[in-house]
Design a protein around this motif. Structure first.
Motif, PDB file in Angstrom:
ATOM      1  N   LYS A 212     -21.287  94.897  34.598  1.00 21.88           N
ATOM      2  CA  LYS A 212     -20.832  93.816  35.477  1.00 21.88           C
ATOM      3  C   LYS A 212     -19.379  93.432  35.229  1.00 21.88           C
ATOM      4  O   LYS A 212     -18.729  92.853  36.101  1.00 21.88           O
ATOM      5  N   TRP A 213     -18.846  93.730  34.066  1.00 17.56           N
ATOM      6  CA  TRP A 213     -17.593  93.066  33.690  1.00 17.56           C
ATOM      7  C   TRP A 213     -16.413  93.959  33.372  1.00 17.56           C
ATOM      8  O   TRP A 213     -15.261  93.532  33.423  1.00 17.56           O
ATOM      9  N   LYS A 214     -16.654  95.224  32.991  1.00 12.75           N
ATOM     10  CA  LYS A 214     -15.546  96.034  32.469  1.00 12.75           C
ATOM     11  C   LYS A 214     -14.388  96.137  33.453  1.00 12.75           C
ATOM     12  O   LYS A 214     -13.227  95.983  33.083  1.00 12.75           O
TER      13      LYS A 214
ATOM     14  N   ARG B 178      -4.656  86.672  25.700  1.00 14.93           N
ATOM     15  CA  ARG B 178      -5.498  86.203  24.606  1.00 14.93           C
ATOM     16  C   ARG B 178      -6.912  86.025  25.121  1.00 14.93           C
ATOM     17  O   ARG B 178      -7.154  85.923  26.320  1.00 14.93           O
ATOM     18  N   LEU B 179      -7.847  85.956  24.194  1.00 15.90           N
ATOM     19  CA  LEU B 179      -9.243  85.765  24.582  1.00 15.90           C
ATOM     20  C   LEU B 179      -9.398  84.532  25.458  1.00 15.90           C
ATOM     21  O   LEU B 179     -10.057  84.561  26.508  1.00 15.90           O
ATOM     22  N   SER B 180      -8.766  83.455  25.047  1.00 26.68           N
ATOM     23  CA  SER B 180      -8.905  82.198  25.794  1.00 26.68           C
ATOM     24  C   SER B 180      -8.318  82.319  27.192  1.00 26.68           C
ATOM     25  O   SER B 180      -8.815  81.697  28.134  1.00 26.68           O
TER      26      SER B 180
ATOM     27  N   ILE C 118     -17.654  84.526  33.222  1.00 27.08           N
ATOM     28  CA  ILE C 118     -18.157  85.439  32.199  1.00 27.08           C
ATOM     29  C   ILE C 118     -18.564  84.612  30.978  1.00 27.08           C
ATOM     30  O   ILE C 118     -17.944  83.596  30.671  1.00 27.08           O
ATOM     31  N   SER C 119     -19.616  85.059  30.329  1.00 24.62           N
ATOM     32  CA  SER C 119     -19.996  84.361  29.097  1.00 24.62           C
ATOM     33  C   SER C 119     -19.111  84.867  27.967  1.00 24.62           C
ATOM     34  O   SER C 119     -18.618  85.998  27.993  1.00 24.62           O
ATOM     35  N   GLU C 120     -18.946  84.021  26.989  1.00 22.27           N
ATOM     36  CA  GLU C 120     -18.094  84.392  25.866  1.00 22.27           C
ATOM     37  C   GLU C 120     -18.631  85.649  25.189  1.00 22.27           C
ATOM     38  O   GLU C 120     -17.879  86.542  24.825  1.00 22.27           O
ATOM     39  N   LYS C 121     -19.944  85.688  25.067  1.00 20.87           N
ATOM     40  CA  LYS C 121     -20.544  86.839  24.403  1.00 20.87           C
ATOM     41  C   LYS C 121     -20.189  88.128  25.119  1.00 20.87           C
ATOM     42  O   LYS C 121     -19.805  89.119  24.497  1.00 20.87           O
ATOM     43  N   MET C 122     -20.328  88.117  26.443  1.00 19.83           N
ATOM     44  CA  MET C 122     -20.064  89.334  27.198  1.00 19.83           C
ATOM     45  C   MET C 122     -18.591  89.692  27.133  1.00 19.83           C
ATOM     46  O   MET C 122     -18.235  90.866  26.998  1.00 19.83           O
ATOM     47  N   LEU C 123     -17.736  88.695  27.222  1.00 21.20           N
ATOM     48  CA  LEU C 123     -16.303  88.970  27.184  1.00 21.20           C
ATOM     49  C   LEU C 123     -15.942  89.690  25.889  1.00 21.20           C
ATOM     50  O   LEU C 123     -15.289  90.744  25.892  1.00 21.20           O
ATOM     51  N   ILE C 124     -16.377  89.128  24.780  1.00 21.30           N
ATOM     52  CA  ILE C 124     -16.061  89.726  23.479  1.00 21.30           C
ATOM     53  C   ILE C 124     -16.701  91.106  23.350  1.00 21.30           C
ATOM     54  O   ILE C 124     -16.069  92.072  22.910  1.00 21.30           O
TER      55      ILE C 124
END
Lengths: 108, 108
Positions: free
Chosen positions: B24-26, B40-42, B51-57
């Motif tokens: 879903k996210w790549k 940056r991540l933020s 997107i959830s933080e978990k999926m992003l990371i």
DNA sequence: CAGGATCCTTTACGATACTG
DNA sequence: CAGTATCGTAAAGGATCCTG
């Protein structure tokens, strides 16, 4: 009464396309339809040996629903049904070409 | 002793690419990396609000692992990490362009 | 701030038996 | 032959709490 979930799915072309061709099999099936004139279910099964029958039928149904493929029932016995690419479906040809090209570049 | 499962996954460029950018996210993440110098991540979280933080990371880690993205740790405190597109990752640009183009044609 | 760990739900996928 | 129906398992995705 339960609250209704409201899905505010951000729409964008990338996500639209991802949803239309996402999953393990849609592109593989479309590729076969693109390179053949008409294909029966049994022929698709032969061409894609590692797909399960359930997935093949299910994904074909979705492709037809989304007007990326066409389904023609000849109303014969024994049953004869032919699947083919649709006009809309033709448009994924350049996309598949790009995916092949990407894989080649990637693997260098 | 249990038999070992042998996976005879038919390899082809379409499936290779699907696996690299599937899910879903790549592509959504890569698109952001392609259109920014460093993120940056933020910042990515802000740019992709749903997107959830978990999926992003998790997806970033996979992208880095597959050399489609780069991760630079500045070793500061508070932590500063910058993500950017890699050389290999640049190659998905034409693919994304095709996906956008397809979505447009499809929606007509 | 970046991200690890945990728990949970949902969806994707697969195997098999059955039917007109 | 072209499907349906059912039942499992595996993988994807998400919410939340915790840490250096």
């Amino acid at each position: 009464m339960k609250e209704e979930k409201i899905y505010v799915t951000p729409r964008c072309p990338i996500r639209t396309t991802s949803e239309l061709i996402g999953g393990k099999w849609k592109l593989v099936i479309l590729q076969q339809l693109l390179t053949h004139d008409e294909l029966r279910l049994s022929e698709l099964k032969r061409l894609i040996p590692d797909i399960s029958e359930k997935m093949l039928i299910q994904e074909l149904k979705i492709l037809v629903m989304n007007d990326l493929a066409k389904r023609k029932d000849y109303d014969e016995f024994p049953p004869r049904v032919a699947y083919s690419i649709s006009d809309r479906g033709q448009h994924i040809a350049p996309l598949i070409k790009e995916m092949v090209s990407f894989a080649q570049k990637y693997e260098q």
